[in-house]
Design a protein around this motif. Structure first.
Motif, PDB file in Angstrom:
ATOM      1  N   VAL A  20       0.808  -1.192   0.028  1.00 46.89           N
ATOM      2  CA  VAL A  20       0.085   0.054  -0.134  1.00 46.89           C
ATOM      3  C   VAL A  20       0.910   1.477  -0.191  1.00 46.89           C
ATOM      4  CG1 VAL A  20      -1.695   1.394   1.454  1.00 46.89           C
ATOM      5  CG2 VAL A  20      -1.952  -1.295   1.204  1.00 46.89           C
ATOM      6  N   PRO A  21       0.735   2.077  -1.066  1.00 47.98           N
ATOM      7  CA  PRO A  21       1.448   3.348  -0.901  1.00 47.98           C
ATOM      8  C   PRO A  21       1.443   4.300   0.382  1.00 47.98           C
ATOM      9  CG  PRO A  21       0.044   3.169  -2.925  1.00 47.98           C
ATOM     10  CD  PRO A  21      -0.329   2.103  -1.962  1.00 47.98           C
ATOM     11  N   ARG A  22       2.541   4.775   0.497  1.00 48.83           N
ATOM     12  CA  ARG A  22       2.584   5.610   1.824  1.00 48.83           C
ATOM     13  C   ARG A  22       3.463   7.073   1.456  1.00 48.83           C
ATOM     14  NH1 ARG A  22       6.570   4.275   7.093  1.00 48.83           N
ATOM     15  NH2 ARG A  22       6.767   6.312   7.937  1.00 48.83           N
ATOM     16  N   GLY A  23       2.843   7.763   2.078  1.00 46.63           N
ATOM     17  CA  GLY A  23       3.327   9.371   1.712  1.00 46.63           C
ATOM     18  C   GLY A  23       2.391   9.924   0.943  1.00 46.63           C
ATOM     19  N   ILE A  24       2.737  11.514   0.721  1.00 43.96           N
ATOM     20  CA  ILE A  24       1.897  12.487   0.042  1.00 43.96           C
ATOM     21  C   ILE A  24       2.292  12.982  -1.134  1.00 43.96           C
ATOM     22  CG2 ILE A  24       1.050  14.740   0.864  1.00 43.96           C
ATOM     23  CD1 ILE A  24       1.505  13.785   3.676  1.00 43.96           C
ATOM     24  N   ASP A  25       1.745  13.172  -2.161  1.00 43.81           N
ATOM     25  CA  ASP A  25       2.171  13.491  -3.367  1.00 43.81           C
ATOM     26  C   ASP A  25       1.049  14.668  -3.977  1.00 43.81           C
ATOM     27  OD1 ASP A  25       3.161  14.316  -5.875  1.00 43.81           O
ATOM     28  OD2 ASP A  25       3.188  12.245  -6.459  1.00 43.81           O
ATOM     29  N   GLY A  26       1.336  15.898  -3.835  1.00 49.73           N
ATOM     30  CA  GLY A  26       0.205  16.847  -4.095  1.00 49.73           C
ATOM     31  C   GLY A  26      -1.118  16.537  -3.359  1.00 49.73           C
ATOM     32  N   THR A  27      -2.170  16.354  -4.080  1.00 47.26           N
ATOM     33  CA  THR A  27      -3.512  16.077  -3.414  1.00 47.26           C
ATOM     34  C   THR A  27      -3.866  14.482  -3.034  1.00 47.26           C
ATOM     35  OG1 THR A  27      -4.619  16.120  -5.559  1.00 47.26           O
ATOM     36  CG2 THR A  27      -4.554  17.982  -4.182  1.00 47.26           C
ATOM     37  N   THR A  28      -2.830  13.664  -3.428  1.00 45.67           N
ATOM     38  CA  THR A  28      -2.732  12.256  -3.279  1.00 45.67           C
ATOM     39  C   THR A  28      -2.179  11.672  -1.880  1.00 45.67           C
ATOM     40  OG1 THR A  28      -2.896  12.053  -5.577  1.00 45.67           O
ATOM     41  CG2 THR A  28      -2.591  10.022  -4.438  1.00 45.67           C
ATOM     42  N   ILE A  29      -2.849  10.954  -1.187  1.00 43.19           N
ATOM     43  CA  ILE A  29      -2.392  10.472  -0.117  1.00 43.19           C
ATOM     44  C   ILE A  29      -2.355   8.986  -0.016  1.00 43.19           C
ATOM     45  CG2 ILE A  29      -2.810  10.179   2.526  1.00 43.19           C
ATOM     46  CD1 ILE A  29      -4.001  12.878   2.312  1.00 43.19           C
TER      47      ILE A  29
END
Ligand SMILES: Cc1cc2nc3c(=O)[nH]c(=O)nc-3n(C[C@H](O)[C@H](O)[C@H](O)COP(=O)(O)OP(=O)(O)OC[C@H]3O[C@@H](n4cnc5c(N)ncnc54)[C@H](O)[C@@H]3O)c2cc1C
Ligand code: SF4
Length: 277
Positions: free
Chosen positions: A49-58
């Motif tokens: 499962v992805p972890r982290g913040i990229d712009g408006t995507t969490i």
């Protein structure tokens, strides 16, 4: 019990029967310990499962502690994370797991054969229910404990799972006679990411029994966008609750012991609206 640690989505799906997904484990491990969840295999999804913040995507694997300090995260979500649980729990607990936490209703936790467990009676309606619901409480009067879920509802967040893309509101459902689940997630379905629109202003206010480390008696999230303000509440219904307008509080259906929550919600809603005006 077997522990699997897959490194790809294909490996997650390629599993044994009676598996349970494990992220930070802050919610799941106590449920396993109490026998409220049973599993032969735990699938640790942290490598997938992805972890982290990229712009408006969490990424759904992002910890609450990471969200509460990131200035790019809307204020309502940052504050909801900051006011949730304890620092230790926020450092382990993921946003995906937070959205899927089980009710804190003590009858359910003590394994009373209540409606949510498949029985015919809501013990809380007739018994102790001070912390319970004021909306959607006809069958099950539990109060959804997630602060971030209310913030994300007000923000109009969407979820991406390994099977579909959906508004957060569609993740939740009130339990019915035929289906006692409070989410629409299919068995084994993974939440991968959240898409969180940037509001013009947002806030989260929380009434709790202690100043720290307590579940919401009432949580109020407000988010202002170009087309208006959206409100959502925590701790007032078996699922996170969208409040169409402040006047919608007049249609609450409190139990004798939860009527005070309507009185708590009114000034919180007013203050939240003032904060985002
Ligand atoms: C004492 C205590 C106090 C708390 N106080 C608050 C509070 O005040 N406010 C609040 O909002 N929360 C509170 N929490 C909840 C806390 O925030 C959650 O326990 C935590 O966020 C869960 O995340 P996790 O990664 O540990 O989930 P886990 O325990 O690993 O998983 C929880 C559930 O989600 C499922 N799951 C996890 N990730 C995914 C995914 N990506 N896709 C599909 N299924 C998934 C698991 O299978 C499991 O059913 C509290 C918890 C505790 C124990
Ligand atoms: S509130 Fe819901 S979880 Fe609690 S006893 Fe009633 S049916 Fe069960």
């Amino acid at each position: 019990m077997e522990l699997r640690q897959p490194s790809s989505l294909a490996e997650v799906a390629n599993g044994a029967s009676n598996t349970v997904l494990l992220a930070g484990g802050t919610e799941l491990v106590p449920l396993l310990r109490e026998g409220l969840v049973q599993a032969d295999t735990l699938v640790d999804i942290r490598g997938v499962v992805p972890r982290g913040i990229d712009g408006t995507t969490i990424g759904a694997g992002t910890m609450l502690a990471e969200l509460e300090v990131d200035p790019s995260i809307p204020e309502a979500l940052r504050e909801a994370c900051r006011l949730a649980a304890s620092p230790q729990l926020r450092s382990m607990g993921t946003i995906g797991g937070n959205l899927l936490q089980a009710t804190r209703c003590w009858y359910w936790r003590l394994q009373y054969p209540c409606f949510l467990h498949g029985g015919n009676v809501c013990h809380a309606r007739q018994g102790e229910h001070r912390e319970h619901a004021i909306f959607g409480n006809e069958r099950c009067a539990s109060a959804h404990p997630s602060d971030p879920a209310a913030a994300l509802l007000a923000l109009g967040a969407r979820l991406r799972t390994d099977r579909r893309d959906l508004p957060l509101a569609e993740l939740y459902r009130l339990p019915t006679e035929d289906d006692r689940s409070t989410t629409t997630l299919e068995p084994g379905e993974l939440i991968l990411e959240l898409e969180v629109p940037q509001p013009e202003a947002s806030t989260y206010l929380k009434a709790m029994d202690r100043a720290r480390w307590a579940f919401p008696l009432v949580g109020v999230a407000a988010a202002r966008f170009a087309d208006g303000v959206r409100l959502a509440l925590a701790g007032v219904a078996p699922i996170p609750w969208v409040l169409g307008s402040p006047a919608a509080l007049d249609s609450a259906t409190p139990l004798p012991g939860t009527a005070y929550k309507v009185d708590l919600a009114r000034p919180l809603v007013r203050r939240a609206l003032e904060a985002v005006a």
